[in-house]
Design a protein around this motif. Structure first.
Motif, PDB file in Angstrom:
ATOM      1  N   THR A   1     -14.264  27.513  -4.685  1.00 34.28           N
ATOM      2  CA  THR A   1     -14.391  27.883  -3.281  1.00 34.28           C
ATOM      3  C   THR A   1     -13.033  27.934  -2.604  1.00 34.28           C
ATOM      4  OG1 THR A   1     -15.566  27.347  -1.225  1.00 34.28           O
ATOM      5  CG2 THR A   1     -14.684  25.502  -2.479  1.00 34.28           C
ATOM      6  N   VAL A   2     -12.940  28.760  -1.572  1.00 32.28           N
ATOM      7  CA  VAL A   2     -11.715  28.891  -0.773  1.00 32.28           C
ATOM      8  C   VAL A   2     -12.001  28.318   0.609  1.00 32.28           C
ATOM      9  CG1 VAL A   2     -10.092  30.502   0.282  1.00 32.28           C
ATOM     10  CG2 VAL A   2     -10.954  30.927  -2.030  1.00 32.28           C
ATOM     11  N   GLY A   3     -11.092  27.492   1.115  1.00 35.14           N
ATOM     12  CA  GLY A   3     -11.307  26.921   2.431  1.00 35.14           C
ATOM     13  C   GLY A   3     -10.164  26.033   2.865  1.00 35.14           C
ATOM     14  N   THR A   4     -10.424  25.213   3.875  1.00 39.68           N
ATOM     15  CA  THR A   4      -9.398  24.370   4.470  1.00 39.68           C
ATOM     16  C   THR A   4      -9.268  23.050   3.732  1.00 39.68           C
ATOM     17  OG1 THR A   4      -9.832  25.350   6.633  1.00 39.68           O
ATOM     18  CG2 THR A   4      -8.632  23.270   6.606  1.00 39.68           C
ATOM     19  N   VAL A   5      -8.027  22.647   3.523  1.00 44.37           N
ATOM     20  CA  VAL A   5      -7.703  21.355   2.928  1.00 44.37           C
ATOM     21  C   VAL A   5      -7.024  20.505   3.992  1.00 44.37           C
ATOM     22  CG1 VAL A   5      -6.265  20.178   1.219  1.00 44.37           C
ATOM     23  CG2 VAL A   5      -7.506  22.267   0.583  1.00 44.37           C
ATOM     24  N   ALA A   6      -7.474  19.269   4.147  1.00 48.74           N
ATOM     25  CA  ALA A   6      -6.878  18.348   5.120  1.00 48.74           C
ATOM     26  C   ALA A   6      -6.080  17.283   4.385  1.00 48.74           C
ATOM     27  CB  ALA A   6      -7.963  17.696   5.971  1.00 48.74           C
ATOM     28  N   SER A   7      -4.874  17.028   4.882  1.00 44.65           N
ATOM     29  CA  SER A   7      -3.984  16.057   4.244  1.00 44.65           C
ATOM     30  C   SER A   7      -3.617  14.949   5.221  1.00 44.65           C
ATOM     31  CB  SER A   7      -2.688  16.742   3.787  1.00 44.65           C
ATOM     32  OG  SER A   7      -2.947  17.874   2.995  1.00 44.65           O
ATOM     33  N   GLY A   8      -3.466  13.736   4.703  1.00 44.41           N
ATOM     34  CA  GLY A   8      -3.028  12.618   5.522  1.00 44.41           C
ATOM     35  C   GLY A   8      -2.642  11.450   4.649  1.00 44.41           C
ATOM     36  N   ASP A   9      -1.857  10.542   5.192  1.00 45.30           N
ATOM     37  CA  ASP A   9      -1.409   9.376   4.437  1.00 45.30           C
ATOM     38  C   ASP A   9      -2.469   8.281   4.459  1.00 45.30           C
ATOM     39  OD1 ASP A   9       1.099  10.282   3.486  1.00 45.30           O
ATOM     40  OD2 ASP A   9       1.939  10.051   5.484  1.00 45.30           O
ATOM     41  N   LEU A  10      -3.614   8.643   3.914  1.00 50.28           N
ATOM     42  CA  LEU A  10      -4.754   7.742   3.867  1.00 50.28           C
ATOM     43  C   LEU A  10      -5.664   8.175   2.728  1.00 50.28           C
ATOM     44  CD1 LEU A  10      -6.623   5.547   5.247  1.00 50.28           C
ATOM     45  CD2 LEU A  10      -7.626   7.452   6.530  1.00 50.28           C
ATOM     46  N   PHE A  11      -5.991   7.252   1.830  1.00 53.94           N
ATOM     47  CA  PHE A  11      -6.981   7.558   0.797  1.00 53.94           C
ATOM     48  C   PHE A  11      -8.359   7.367   1.425  1.00 53.94           C
ATOM     49  CE2 PHE A  11      -9.823   6.771  -2.741  1.00 53.94           C
ATOM     50  CZ  PHE A  11      -9.411   7.707  -3.678  1.00 53.94           C
ATOM     51  N   VAL A  12      -9.037   8.448   1.697  1.00 52.77           N
ATOM     52  CA  VAL A  12     -10.298   8.391   2.432  1.00 52.77           C
ATOM     53  C   VAL A  12     -11.440   7.986   1.506  1.00 52.77           C
ATOM     54  CG1 VAL A  12     -11.962   9.696   3.796  1.00 52.77           C
ATOM     55  CG2 VAL A  12      -9.512  10.115   4.105  1.00 52.77           C
ATOM     56  N   ALA A  13     -12.083   6.881   1.857  1.00 48.03           N
ATOM     57  CA  ALA A  13     -13.245   6.406   1.113  1.00 48.03           C
ATOM     58  C   ALA A  13     -14.311   5.935   2.100  1.00 48.03           C
ATOM     59  CB  ALA A  13     -12.849   5.277   0.168  1.00 48.03           C
ATOM     60  N   ASP A  14     -14.486   6.730   3.152  1.00 50.69           N
ATOM     61  CA  ASP A  14     -15.372   6.378   4.255  1.00 50.69           C
ATOM     62  C   ASP A  14     -16.122   7.636   4.687  1.00 50.69           C
ATOM     63  OD1 ASP A  14     -16.584   5.737   6.660  1.00 50.69           O
ATOM     64  OD2 ASP A  14     -14.802   4.827   7.558  1.00 50.69           O
ATOM     65  N   ILE A  15     -17.424   7.667   4.440  1.00 53.64           N
ATOM     66  CA  ILE A  15     -18.204   8.863   4.734  1.00 53.64           C
ATOM     67  C   ILE A  15     -18.193   9.200   6.224  1.00 53.64           C
ATOM     68  CG2 ILE A  15     -20.396   7.648   4.971  1.00 53.64           C
ATOM     69  CD1 ILE A  15     -19.761  11.139   3.408  1.00 53.64           C
ATOM     70  N   GLN A  16     -18.090   8.195   7.086  1.00 54.97           N
ATOM     71  CA  GLN A  16     -18.028   8.469   8.522  1.00 54.97           C
ATOM     72  C   GLN A  16     -16.739   9.183   8.888  1.00 54.97           C
ATOM     73  OE1 GLN A  16     -18.737   4.634  10.380  1.00 54.97           O
ATOM     74  NE2 GLN A  16     -20.958   4.993  10.435  1.00 54.97           N
ATOM     75  N   LYS A  17     -15.639   8.818   8.236  1.00 48.94           N
ATOM     76  CA  LYS A  17     -14.365   9.506   8.460  1.00 48.94           C
ATOM     77  C   LYS A  17     -14.460  10.950   7.991  1.00 48.94           C
ATOM     78  CE  LYS A  17      -9.868   9.903   9.231  1.00 48.94           C
ATOM     79  NZ  LYS A  17      -9.308   9.918  10.605  1.00 48.94           N
ATOM     80  N   VAL A  18     -15.093  11.156   6.856  1.00 45.30           N
ATOM     81  CA  VAL A  18     -15.274  12.516   6.340  1.00 45.30           C
ATOM     82  C   VAL A  18     -16.086  13.361   7.319  1.00 45.30           C
ATOM     83  CG1 VAL A  18     -16.247  13.917   4.480  1.00 45.30           C
ATOM     84  CG2 VAL A  18     -15.106  11.762   3.949  1.00 45.30           C
ATOM     85  N   GLN A  19     -17.157  12.812   7.811  1.00 45.08           N
ATOM     86  CA  GLN A  19     -18.015  13.540   8.748  1.00 45.08           C
ATOM     87  C   GLN A  19     -17.283  13.855  10.042  1.00 45.08           C
ATOM     88  OE1 GLN A  19     -21.331  10.836   8.962  1.00 45.08           O
ATOM     89  NE2 GLN A  19     -22.345  11.692   7.147  1.00 45.08           N
ATOM     90  N   SER A  20     -16.474  12.922  10.518  1.00 49.80           N
ATOM     91  CA  SER A  20     -15.696  13.151  11.742  1.00 49.80           C
ATOM     92  C   SER A  20     -14.701  14.286  11.551  1.00 49.80           C
ATOM     93  CB  SER A  20     -14.967  11.861  12.132  1.00 49.80           C
ATOM     94  OG  SER A  20     -14.111  12.090  13.240  1.00 49.80           O
ATOM     95  N   LEU A  21     -13.991  14.271  10.436  1.00 47.73           N
ATOM     96  CA  LEU A  21     -13.020  15.336  10.165  1.00 47.73           C
ATOM     97  C   LEU A  21     -13.720  16.685   9.981  1.00 47.73           C
ATOM     98  CD1 LEU A  21     -10.552  13.519   7.739  1.00 47.73           C
ATOM     99  CD2 LEU A  21     -10.110  14.216  10.101  1.00 47.73           C
ATOM    100  N   SER A  22     -14.874  16.673   9.368  1.00 52.04           N
ATOM    101  CA  SER A  22     -15.617  17.920   9.149  1.00 52.04           C
ATOM    102  C   SER A  22     -16.066  18.540  10.463  1.00 52.04           C
ATOM    103  CB  SER A  22     -16.833  17.667   8.250  1.00 52.04           C
ATOM    104  OG  SER A  22     -16.424  17.273   6.953  1.00 52.04           O
ATOM    105  N   ARG A  23     -16.338  17.702  11.447  1.00 51.69           N
ATOM    106  CA  ARG A  23     -16.707  18.230  12.769  1.00 51.69           C
ATOM    107  C   ARG A  23     -15.495  18.820  13.490  1.00 51.69           C
ATOM    108  NH1 ARG A  23     -20.040  13.477  12.786  1.00 51.69           N
ATOM    109  NH2 ARG A  23     -18.403  12.299  13.858  1.00 51.69           N
ATOM    110  N   GLU A  24     -14.324  18.266  13.232  1.00 50.58           N
ATOM    111  CA  GLU A  24     -13.122  18.686  13.951  1.00 50.58           C
ATOM    112  C   GLU A  24     -12.369  19.832  13.280  1.00 50.58           C
ATOM    113  OE1 GLU A  24     -11.112  15.066  16.169  1.00 50.58           O
ATOM    114  OE2 GLU A  24     -11.436  14.581  14.054  1.00 50.58           O
ATOM    115  N   ILE A  25     -12.503  19.946  11.970  1.00 54.22           N
ATOM    116  CA  ILE A  25     -11.718  20.926  11.211  1.00 54.22           C
ATOM    117  C   ILE A  25     -12.657  21.959  10.591  1.00 54.22           C
ATOM    118  CG2 ILE A  25     -10.122  21.272   9.287  1.00 54.22           C
ATOM    119  CD1 ILE A  25      -9.209  18.358   9.715  1.00 54.22           C
ATOM    120  N   ARG A  26     -12.483  23.194  11.003  1.00 54.22           N
ATOM    121  CA  ARG A  26     -13.371  24.268  10.572  1.00 54.22           C
ATOM    122  C   ARG A  26     -13.240  24.538   9.070  1.00 54.22           C
ATOM    123  NH1 ARG A  26     -13.094  29.801   9.992  1.00 54.22           N
ATOM    124  NH2 ARG A  26     -15.005  30.946  10.497  1.00 54.22           N
TER     125      ARG A  26
END
Length: 253
Positions: free
Chosen positions: A163-188
């Motif tokens: 698939t082709v789409g947006t990749v989000a980067s940050g200095d954090l190893f994300v292991a929190d589904i709530q964080k994932v859901q929050s970013l998904s709402r903010e980043i198209r």
């Protein structure tokens, strides 16, 4: 054309280094840059280490010291799109730094890079399309001969989705589904989350250099994110990245 290839973990580029004819090695900024021939092309291969600063430093050296014309960044990432599974492949057409937020200072928007006036870095459509084509070629023509069946079964991989789409980067190893859901709402059209790609994209943007970022999904960026991680990289993802890059650089000229 000279191509720079980066992985954030040693295991992600191990097979590439073993396939390469190394003509020279230079240690710059505590990193070993391997100069030579890979699948008939002039390349500089380097292990950047993890995080945005490490990636930005590495790609700056590739451009300014080695004069690369194209940067490829690859490795694994946590899936943000619910439809993605372990082994699926994401080609980045846009990249965002999800931990950049200067919005308390008007007139900056969240995710906007101060003084650049952009919050998203876009990859060349031509390079994105070529990366997608290369991934399809590897999956259909080489994957089953390249990766042991026992590992494909272990990670429940049949025919990976590309698939082709947006990749989000940050200095954090994300292991929190709530964080994932929050970013998904903010980043198209957010597909996956990792720690380096958008930093590579920013440096390439500032140096007017083409780049490609593609990631193999290793987890769902939730509380199970660490399970089988090293084994997946070594036995499966490293083969995917090596095979796709082989096809890509042969087609890129």
């Amino acid at each position: 054309m000279t191509i720079g290839i980066i992985g954030a973990m040693q295991e992600e580029i191990k097979l590439l280094s073993e396939s390469m004819t190394i003509k020279e090695s230079k240690n710059i900024g505590m990193r070993n840059f391997y100069v030579g021939d890979l699948f008939g092309k002039d390349v500089v291969l380097v292990f950047s280490r993890c995080g945005k600063v490490a990636a930005a430093s590495t790609v700056t050296t590739l451009i300014e010291t080695f004069g690369v014309n194209l940067v490829i960044f690859t490795g694994v990432a946590g899936g943000a799109d619910k439809s993605l599974n372990i082994g699926d492949i994401v080609i980045a057409d846009k990249l965002v730094q999800h931990d950049m937020d200067a919005s308390a200072l008007p007139p900056f928007r969240k995710f906007e890079i101060p003084l650049l006036g952009v919050d998203t870095f876009e990859a060349s459509p031509k390079m994105t399309a070529l990366a997608k084509l290369s991934a399809h070629h590897y999956i259909s023509e080489s994957m089953k001969a390249d990766v042991a069946e026992c590992y494909l079964k272990e990670f429940e991989i049949t025919t990976p989705n590309i698939t082709v789409g947006t990749v989000a980067s940050g200095d954090l190893f994300v292991a929190d589904i709530q964080k994932v859901q929050s970013l998904s709402r903010e980043i198209r059209n957010l597909k996956c989350i990792e720690m380096e790609g958008a930093a590579v994209a920013q440096v390439c943007y500032e140096h007017n250099t083409d780049f490609v970022v593609f990631r193999v999904i290793s987890d769902k960026a939730d509380k199970e994110a660490g399970i089988n991680f090293p084994k997946f990289i070594e036995k499966t993802a490293s083969h995917f990245t090596c095979g796709i890059i082989k096809q890509f650089i042969n087609e890129a000229g």
